[in-house]
Design an enzyme around this catalytic site. Structure first.
Site, PDB file in Angstrom:
ATOM      1  N   HIS A 232      45.186  29.988  33.425  1.00 27.11           N
ATOM      2  CA  HIS A 232      44.352  28.781  33.495  1.00 27.11           C
ATOM      3  C   HIS A 232      45.146  27.573  33.977  1.00 27.11           C
ATOM      4  O   HIS A 232      44.682  26.450  33.831  1.00 27.11           O
ATOM      5  CB  HIS A 232      43.769  28.477  32.108  1.00 27.11           C
ATOM      6  CG  HIS A 232      42.752  29.495  31.665  1.00 27.11           C
ATOM      7  ND1 HIS A 232      42.446  29.722  30.355  1.00 27.11           N
ATOM      8  CD2 HIS A 232      41.982  30.345  32.382  1.00 27.11           C
ATOM      9  CE1 HIS A 232      41.526  30.670  30.271  1.00 27.11           C
ATOM     10  NE2 HIS A 232      41.225  31.069  31.482  1.00 27.11           N
ATOM     11  N   HIS A 233      46.357  27.800  34.527  1.00 28.86           N
ATOM     12  CA  HIS A 233      47.150  26.630  34.934  1.00 28.86           C
ATOM     13  C   HIS A 233      46.488  25.886  36.083  1.00 28.86           C
ATOM     14  O   HIS A 233      46.760  24.712  36.308  1.00 28.86           O
ATOM     15  CB  HIS A 233      48.589  27.033  35.298  1.00 28.86           C
ATOM     16  CG  HIS A 233      48.725  27.682  36.631  1.00 28.86           C
ATOM     17  ND1 HIS A 233      48.212  28.932  36.907  1.00 28.86           N
ATOM     18  CD2 HIS A 233      49.297  27.256  37.789  1.00 28.86           C
ATOM     19  CE1 HIS A 233      48.471  29.239  38.170  1.00 28.86           C
ATOM     20  NE2 HIS A 233      49.123  28.242  38.718  1.00 28.86           N
ATOM     21  N   ARG A 234      45.625  26.585  36.798  1.00 30.32           N
ATOM     22  CA  ARG A 234      44.792  25.936  37.823  1.00 30.32           C
ATOM     23  C   ARG A 234      43.387  26.487  37.669  1.00 30.32           C
ATOM     24  O   ARG A 234      43.213  27.679  37.452  1.00 30.32           O
ATOM     25  CB  ARG A 234      45.313  26.228  39.218  1.00 30.32           C
ATOM     26  CG  ARG A 234      46.632  25.527  39.472  1.00 30.32           C
ATOM     27  CD  ARG A 234      46.780  25.222  40.925  1.00 30.32           C
ATOM     28  NE  ARG A 234      47.918  24.341  41.122  1.00 30.32           N
ATOM     29  CZ  ARG A 234      48.158  23.692  42.239  1.00 30.32           C
ATOM     30  NH1 ARG A 234      47.352  23.846  43.257  1.00 30.32           N
ATOM     31  NH2 ARG A 234      49.196  22.903  42.362  1.00 30.32           N
TER      32      ARG A 234
ATOM     33  N   ASP B 116      49.158  29.139  48.583  1.00 30.06           N
ATOM     34  CA  ASP B 116      48.704  27.766  48.325  1.00 30.06           C
ATOM     35  C   ASP B 116      47.189  27.654  48.202  1.00 30.06           C
ATOM     36  O   ASP B 116      46.564  26.754  48.788  1.00 30.06           O
ATOM     37  CB  ASP B 116      49.208  26.812  49.422  1.00 30.06           C
ATOM     38  CG  ASP B 116      50.710  26.582  49.312  1.00 30.06           C
ATOM     39  OD1 ASP B 116      51.228  26.633  48.184  1.00 30.06           O
ATOM     40  OD2 ASP B 116      51.356  26.378  50.348  1.00 30.06           O
TER      41      ASP B 116
ATOM     42  N   LYS C 147      40.117  32.857  39.868  1.00 30.71           N
ATOM     43  CA  LYS C 147      39.502  33.516  41.027  1.00 30.71           C
ATOM     44  C   LYS C 147      39.966  34.951  41.128  1.00 30.71           C
ATOM     45  O   LYS C 147      41.137  35.246  40.932  1.00 30.71           O
ATOM     46  CB  LYS C 147      39.935  32.743  42.293  1.00 30.71           C
ATOM     47  CG  LYS C 147      39.317  33.193  43.561  1.00 30.71           C
ATOM     48  CD  LYS C 147      38.181  32.276  43.955  1.00 30.71           C
ATOM     49  CE  LYS C 147      37.314  32.814  45.045  1.00 30.71           C
ATOM     50  NZ  LYS C 147      36.508  33.972  44.664  1.00 30.71           N
TER      51      LYS C 147
ATOM     52  N   LYS D 155      49.260  35.752  43.875  1.00 28.49           N
ATOM     53  CA  LYS D 155      48.730  35.704  45.237  1.00 28.49           C
ATOM     54  C   LYS D 155      48.275  34.285  45.592  1.00 28.49           C
ATOM     55  O   LYS D 155      48.619  33.742  46.639  1.00 28.49           O
ATOM     56  CB  LYS D 155      47.553  36.675  45.323  1.00 28.49           C
ATOM     57  CG  LYS D 155      47.021  36.947  46.702  1.00 28.49           C
ATOM     58  CD  LYS D 155      45.806  37.886  46.653  1.00 28.49           C
ATOM     59  CE  LYS D 155      46.123  39.225  46.032  1.00 28.49           C
ATOM     60  NZ  LYS D 155      44.974  40.168  46.121  1.00 28.49           N
TER      61      LYS D 155
ATOM     62  N   SER E 113      38.040  33.133  50.912  1.00 31.75           N
ATOM     63  CA  SER E 113      37.169  32.799  49.774  1.00 31.75           C
ATOM     64  C   SER E 113      37.343  31.319  49.398  1.00 31.75           C
ATOM     65  O   SER E 113      36.385  30.632  49.049  1.00 31.75           O
ATOM     66  CB  SER E 113      37.515  33.650  48.557  1.00 31.75           C
ATOM     67  OG  SER E 113      36.802  34.867  48.593  1.00 31.75           O
TER      68      SER E 113
ATOM     69  N   LYS F  66      40.215  38.760  37.395  1.00 31.63           N
ATOM     70  CA  LYS F  66      39.668  39.990  37.983  1.00 31.63           C
ATOM     71  C   LYS F  66      38.603  40.546  37.052  1.00 31.63           C
ATOM     72  O   LYS F  66      38.700  40.397  35.830  1.00 31.63           O
ATOM     73  CB  LYS F  66      40.779  41.040  38.141  1.00 31.63           C
ATOM     74  CG  LYS F  66      40.484  42.070  39.196  1.00 31.63           C
ATOM     75  CD  LYS F  66      40.758  41.522  40.578  1.00 31.63           C
ATOM     76  CE  LYS F  66      40.517  42.489  41.690  1.00 31.63           C
ATOM     77  NZ  LYS F  66      41.081  41.984  42.954  1.00 31.63           N
TER      78      LYS F  66
HETATM   79  P1  NAD Z   1      36.196  49.615  49.284  1.00 34.93           P
HETATM   80  O1  NAD Z   1      35.482  50.148  48.104  1.00 34.93           O
HETATM   81  O2  NAD Z   1      35.434  48.887  50.326  1.00 34.93           O
HETATM   82  O3  NAD Z   1      37.018  50.778  50.013  1.00 34.93           O
HETATM   83  C1  NAD Z   1      37.866  51.688  49.379  1.00 34.93           C
HETATM   84  C2  NAD Z   1      37.869  52.938  50.236  1.00 34.93           C
HETATM   85  O4  NAD Z   1      38.840  53.858  49.720  1.00 34.93           O
HETATM   86  C3  NAD Z   1      36.512  53.666  50.224  1.00 34.93           C
HETATM   87  O5  NAD Z   1      36.103  53.919  51.545  1.00 34.93           O
HETATM   88  C4  NAD Z   1      36.818  54.950  49.452  1.00 34.93           C
HETATM   89  O6  NAD Z   1      36.004  56.056  49.853  1.00 34.93           O
HETATM   90  C5  NAD Z   1      38.282  55.161  49.794  1.00 34.93           C
HETATM   91  N1  NAD Z   1      38.953  56.084  48.868  1.00 34.93           N
HETATM   92  C6  NAD Z   1      38.683  56.303  47.570  1.00 34.93           C
HETATM   93  N2  NAD Z   1      39.488  57.268  47.087  1.00 34.93           N
HETATM   94  C7  NAD Z   1      40.285  57.648  48.107  1.00 34.93           C
HETATM   95  C8  NAD Z   1      41.320  58.606  48.234  1.00 34.93           C
HETATM   96  N3  NAD Z   1      41.709  59.348  47.203  1.00 34.93           N
HETATM   97  N4  NAD Z   1      41.930  58.723  49.444  1.00 34.93           N
HETATM   98  C9  NAD Z   1      41.559  57.983  50.482  1.00 34.93           C
HETATM   99  N5  NAD Z   1      40.575  57.059  50.427  1.00 34.93           N
HETATM  100  C10 NAD Z   1      39.951  56.892  49.251  1.00 34.93           C
HETATM  101  O7  NAD Z   1      37.366  48.709  48.684  1.00 34.93           O
HETATM  102  P2  NAD Z   1      38.157  47.545  49.411  1.00 34.93           P
HETATM  103  O8  NAD Z   1      37.473  46.270  49.098  1.00 34.93           O
HETATM  104  O9  NAD Z   1      38.454  47.920  50.806  1.00 34.93           O
HETATM  105  O10 NAD Z   1      39.508  47.546  48.552  1.00 34.93           O
HETATM  106  C11 NAD Z   1      40.574  48.450  48.816  1.00 34.93           C
HETATM  107  C12 NAD Z   1      41.830  47.919  48.157  1.00 34.93           C
HETATM  108  O11 NAD Z   1      42.101  46.604  48.657  1.00 34.93           O
HETATM  109  C13 NAD Z   1      41.754  47.762  46.636  1.00 34.93           C
HETATM  110  O12 NAD Z   1      43.033  47.995  46.095  1.00 34.93           O
HETATM  111  C14 NAD Z   1      41.382  46.317  46.446  1.00 34.93           C
HETATM  112  O13 NAD Z   1      41.758  45.809  45.184  1.00 34.93           O
HETATM  113  C15 NAD Z   1      42.184  45.689  47.563  1.00 34.93           C
HETATM  114  N6  NAD Z   1      41.696  44.363  48.003  1.00 34.93           N
HETATM  115  C16 NAD Z   1      40.430  44.169  48.437  1.00 34.93           C
HETATM  116  C17 NAD Z   1      40.041  42.892  48.867  1.00 34.93           C
HETATM  117  C18 NAD Z   1      38.673  42.615  49.446  1.00 34.93           C
HETATM  118  O14 NAD Z   1      38.471  41.499  49.955  1.00 34.93           O
HETATM  119  N7  NAD Z   1      37.755  43.539  49.448  1.00 34.93           N
HETATM  120  C19 NAD Z   1      40.949  41.825  48.799  1.00 34.93           C
HETATM  121  C20 NAD Z   1      42.239  42.061  48.363  1.00 34.93           C
HETATM  122  C21 NAD Z   1      42.613  43.338  47.965  1.00 34.93           C
END
Ligand code: NAD
Length: 470
Positions: free
Chosen positions: A62-64, A97, A68, A92, A361, A104
């Site tokens: 909660h420092h900021r 910044d 998110k 992150k 975002s 989460k």
């Molecule tokens: P998503 O649900 O859109 O996609 C994940 C994909 O991984 C799916 O297509 C799924 O079928 C596939 N998958 C699942 N199990 C698998 C396996 N064993 N082998 C290969 N593929 C597999 O999710 P996303 O939003 O793309 O997020 C993916 C990663 O990125 C997560 O770790 C998430 O926390 C991170 N992330 C997402 C965002 C965002 O804006 N969406 C931002 C930062 C970080």
């Protein structure tokens, strides 16, 4: 001995960096701890009966404010995972910044097992629970998409929040990653994947660093193995291929993995998967035995963009890539990383490389608070000024240009241009900060430790400037 879980792995990385900082112990403990966590269980009508759903929202710092972070729909969601992801969000945001604390959320469901109507009921009920406990709001906590969620779910959250907060002028800023037609921003959907491209391109641009791992500088012609074709993986793969000139040689998805040393056209593969529901029938590729076999192919860069802890003590030695671009959160465990670093693999850490999502975002949140589309005020003014400049140059030189050339030279920026430009600048300058920490401090042996140190220093300064710690 069992592998440490994701939370322990993230904590170990933070502690490794903290041991190199001179931040007082008490302040460090405050920075590490999760400030608030809400675990909820609620019934939802599913099929002909009811199901009790378990869900979480963790606010790490909660420092900021607001806090998110995304909301994940996955059968593996549990408290430790949500806490680990929330703490990564704090680091992150500090790194790029973005003036937020980390958070989460997660709902323990496999979205594939529910109808759209059921998913809508689950999302709306989850949002109502967050509202009841004051865990959501433009100045409190602002969710976004993550694994298993996207603009559709964010629109349901927005609608639930606004209907329960009638008249709140900034209500649309209660969630980001919304559809553009529902107060979203152009470029949010691609943002994380595009950020992965900008981040990798920057890392690949330093000749000395590339020489040290046996690569030439630049992305052009580099071979990539990609795990996950979801939101992050599909945009990262497509942009690295189309704008960076990289060659995707292996792809892993849920249903299996494929390989072609001559390259797999990622856009065609995405279309194929959409139509057929699988990558395994894509023509001209070799089917690999197991779905994680794509991680072990000969390539320059491995981009895990699906799950956490996929590279660990048990398989790190099989990795042949010279660089790992962590597009997913936590794909390499603490123990796995030790082996990779010994092998000389360069790891571009998750909370830097996938920060494009939270960066855009933030732009969306600002757009919602200002109630104004980016570019609306200045686009025509800039166009007119550039027009005059072009006229002046043509008059002075006696030259001529075509209508298309004039349009190209005089175009004022649209929202998408400004969003991409802001994202590119953010990723480049964050990488420079990390790299300079890595090069400056001899004890900082890897980029993850450097990135944590940059963030730790910024967060500590925030606490100190608030007068909370001397
Ligand atoms: P998503 O649900 O859109 O996609 C994940 C994909 O991984 C799916 O297509 C799924 O079928 C596939 N998958 C699942 N199990 C698998 C396996 N064993 N082998 C290969 N593929 C597999 O999710 P996303 O939003 O793309 O997020 C993916 C990663 O990125 C997560 O770790 C998430 O926390 C991170 N992330 C997402 C965002 C965002 O804006 N969406 C931002 C930062 C970080």
């Amino acid at each position: 001995m069992s592998q440490p879980n994701f939370y322990e792995s993230v904590s170990a990385s933070i502690s490794k960096a903290a041991s190199l900082s001179d931040i007082p112990k008490g302040l460090l403990s405050q920075i590490k701890v999760t400030n608030a966590i809400y675990k909820m269980s609620f019934p939802v009508k599913v099929g002909k009966g009811y199901e009790v759903i378990t869900a979480y929202r963790a606010q790490h710092s909660h420092h900021r404010l607001p806090t998110k972070g995304g909301i994940r729909f996955s059968p593996h969601v549990h408290q430790d995972e949500v806490m680990a992801l929330a703490s990564l969000m704090t680091f992150k945001c500090a790194l790029v910044d973005v003036p937020f604390g980390g958070a989460k959320g997660g709902i323990r469901i496999n979205p594939k097992n529910y109808t759209e109507k059921e998913l809508e009921r689950i999302t709306r009920r989850y949002t109502a629970e967050l509202i009841r406990k004051n865990f959501i709001g433009p100045g409190i906590d602002v969710p976004a998409p993550d694994m298993g969620t996207g603009p559709r779910e964010m629109a349901w959250i927005l609608d639930t929040y606004t209907s329960m907060n009638h008249g709140e002028i900034d209500a649309t800023a209660c969630v980001t990653g919304k559809p553009v037609t529902q107060y979203g921003i152009n470029g949010r959907n691609e943002a994380t994947g595009r950020g992965v491209y900008y981040g990798l391109r920057e890392a690949l641009s330093y000749e000395d660093d590339m020489k040290a791992i046996g690569l030439t500088p630049g992305m052009e012609g580099k071979t990539i193995a990609l795990q996950g074709l979801g939101n992050v993986g599909s945009f990262a793969g497509s942009i690295c291929q189309n704008e960076g000139g990289a060659k995707i040689v292996a792809v892993a998805e849920y249903e299996g993995s494929i390989y072609n040393p001559d390259g797999i056209d990622i856009d065609k593969l995405l279309k194929h998967r959409k139509a057929k529901g699988t990558i395994m029938t894509f023509p001209g590729v070799k089917k690999l035995k197991k779905n994680d076999d794509a991680l072990y192919v000969d390539c320059d860069i491995l981009i895990p963009a699906a799950l956490e802890s996929v590279i660990h003590k048990g398989n790190a030695n099989k990795i042949k890539a010279k660089m790992i671009g962590e597009a997913a959160n936590g794909p390499v465990t603490f123990e796995g990383e030790k082996i990779l670093l010994k092998k000389g693999v360069m790891i571009i850490p998750d909370f830097f490389l996938n920060a494009g999502g939270v960066t855009v975002s933030y732009f969306e949140w600002l757009k919602n608070l200002s109630h104004l589309r980016f570019g609306r005020m200045e686009k025509r003014f800039d166009t007119r000024a550039y027009d005059k400049l072009v006229d002046f140059v043509l008059k002075a030189t006696g030259g001529t240009i075509s209508k298309r050339e004039r349009e190209f030279l005089t175009k004022g920026a649209d929202e998408i241009d400004l969003v991409r430009s802001g994202l590119e600048e953010t990723m480049i300058s964050a990488y420079k900060d990390i790299r300079s920490m890595w090069k400056r401090r001899s004890k900082v042996e890897d980029l993850r430790t450097a990135a944590f140190l940059v963030s730790l220093n910024k967060i500590a300064n925030d606490y100190i400037s608030m007068g909370i710690f001397p």
